[in-house]
Write an enzyme that holds these catalytic residues in place. Structure first.
Site, PDB file in Angstrom:
ATOM      1  N   HIS A   1      -2.739   0.337  10.930  1.00 26.25           N
ATOM      2  CA  HIS A   1      -2.931  -0.473   9.720  1.00 26.25           C
ATOM      3  C   HIS A   1      -1.746  -0.312   8.769  1.00 26.25           C
ATOM      4  O   HIS A   1      -1.231  -1.303   8.227  1.00 26.25           O
ATOM      5  CB  HIS A   1      -4.227  -0.076   9.011  1.00 26.25           C
ATOM      6  CG  HIS A   1      -4.461  -0.830   7.746  1.00 26.25           C
ATOM      7  ND1 HIS A   1      -5.036  -2.080   7.722  1.00 26.25           N
ATOM      8  CD2 HIS A   1      -4.164  -0.519   6.451  1.00 26.25           C
ATOM      9  CE1 HIS A   1      -5.085  -2.506   6.467  1.00 26.25           C
ATOM     10  NE2 HIS A   1      -4.566  -1.581   5.684  1.00 26.25           N
TER      11      HIS A   1
ATOM     12  N   CYS B   1      -0.657  -5.741  -5.477  1.00 25.84           N
ATOM     13  CA  CYS B   1      -1.477  -6.817  -6.032  1.00 25.84           C
ATOM     14  C   CYS B   1      -2.574  -7.263  -5.078  1.00 25.84           C
ATOM     15  O   CYS B   1      -3.526  -7.931  -5.495  1.00 25.84           O
ATOM     16  CB  CYS B   1      -0.600  -8.011  -6.414  1.00 25.84           C
ATOM     17  SG  CYS B   1       0.335  -8.694  -5.033  1.00 25.84           S
TER      18      CYS B   1
END
Length: 413
Positions: A92, A48
């Site tokens: 990351h 999301c």
């Protein structure tokens, strides 16, 4: 090595910036990346709060250029997306899996979501050795952070933050009627956080009615078809929207019809879907308030401040794991050579053992073992000695010095 592309709630300046971009990327990226012969593997991570693709390639420069072309044709602004390579990509991914790059810092759902994306890639056949090692390592790092720090202790997810936001807007949820649109992972997390709130009637609506039934049963609520969504909203104080639909689900006319039956009763709608599933103009209907993912920013900031020490501890663990990976990467060539040596020596051993076994009944054990040991040494060293003599004749002293180092001969006279 690794080249990755990222469009996140941070790079897009909030979740609103993801609305128009994510559906286009979903339609384009897999098709275009899979057709590139210099990209051997890829994983698409879609949650999301982000759309990311991690690729394994033998040509970083070509992969970066290709990803830049995809972004140029799909993303309206170059500031919305960014590209990382190798160690930066790996770092990351570790931060994402640990929940450090989430809107709600420390959320638990993200590791499960990334793992599902990874497993989907394996099932589809475009994840192999390099990305398997990377994502397996990322799962280990995520587990370590969650077990060795309190980053996720009492941590709020997007689902629980939505419930917290609702309480800040309309007060305690006890006795309140609630509609949940959606029955996937996010809706399930929302439902979990409603437990113990002593809410009133709960309506669950989903495109797949059987899933709505399952979630409604968990809550002791009522499943309703999407065709009856307006009826459910008409009876609700709060509507929580968390579907995976790529288009608007709740339109202004839906809300108008619902509110005609209760014009003086307020309705709060919280939409945590990406892309958004509720038309923004629903707020033009009297007594209707709409909040979305960006409304959770305040809660997210408070959550991050509470976890500063744990964030620091998690970052240290990530740094340690990255250092381990650096060492493993440097050792990779040696490991490949060692593997090949092992295969070759196992072949020599098998052959000489078979020869010795064939003589077992006709030769005494002492002679047999002596012959076996000599044969093994001769077979193992024959090529080594020949190559060392050739190197010495050609003046390649470095090869001879390497043998001295490898066999620990410096102290021998």
């Amino acid at each position: 090595m690794i080249v990755s592309m990222h469009v996140t709630h941070t790079s897009a300046g909030g979740t609103e910036g993801l609305n128009d971009v994510v559906p286009i990327l979903e339609a384009e990226v897999a098709r275009r990346v899979s057709a590139m012969d210099f990209i051997s593997e890829y994983v698409i991570v879609r949650t999301c709060n982000r759309f990311e693709v991690y690729t394994a390639t033998a040509d970083n420069k070509a992969a970066v250029k290709a990803v830049e072309l995809i972004l140029k044709s799909t993303v309206p602004s170059s500031n919305i997306a960014y590209i990382l390579e190798d160690r930066d990509s790996i770092k990351h991914l570790f931060r994402v899996v640990c929940g450090l790059d989430s809107l709600i810092v420390g959320e638990d759902q993200i590791q499960h979501q990334v793992r599902e994306c990874y497993m989907k890639g394996k099932e589809e056949g475009h994840v192999k050795g390099m990305l398997t090692r990377l994502f397996d390592k990322a799962m280990v790092v995520g587990k370590r952070v969650r077990s060795e720090t309190a980053l996720n202790k009492g941590a709020v997810s997007v689902g629980s933050a939505s419930v917290e936001l609702a309480e800040s807007k309309i007060g305690e949820l006890q006795g309140k009627s609630i509609t949940i649109l959606g029955a996937g992972d996010m809706a399930s997390v929302i439902a979990k956080n409603l437990t113990g709130k002593n809410v009133g009637a709960v309506f669950v609506s989903n495109r797949t009615y059987s899933r709505a039934l399952e979630l409604a049963d968990e809550l002791g609520g009522t499943a309703v078809s999407m065709a009856r969504m307006n009826d459910a909203m008409a009876d609700s104080d709060l509507v929580l929207v968390a579907t995976s639909a790529p288009h608007t689900v709740v339109h202004k006319e839906n809300v108008m019809e619902a509110m005609e039956r209760r014009p003086d009763r307020k309705l709060l709608i919280i939409d945590v879907s990406i892309p958004r599933n509720v038309d923004e103009d629903v707020v033009e209907v009297p007594n209707v308030e709409l909040d979305n993912m960006d409304s959770l920013q305040t809660i997210a900031a408070q959550n991050a401040r509470r976890r500063m020490d744990e964030i620091s501890s998690a970052e240290k663990i990530i740094a340690q794991e990255l250092t381990k990976m650096d060492v493993e990467q440097k050792e990779q060539y040696a490991n490949d050579v060692i593997r090949k040596i092992g295969i070759k020596l196992a072949g020599v051993r098998d052959h000489e053992l078979e020869t010795a076994m064939s003589r077992a009944n006709s030769t005494d054990i002492g002679t047999l073992l002596d012959d076996l040991s000599r044969a093994l040494i001769n077979k193992i060293t024959a090529e080594v000695y020949a190559n060392l003599r050739e190197a010495s004749r050609e003046g390649r002293v470095d090869t001879c010095n390497a043998a001295v180092e490898l066999f620990g001969l410096r102290d021998l006279k």
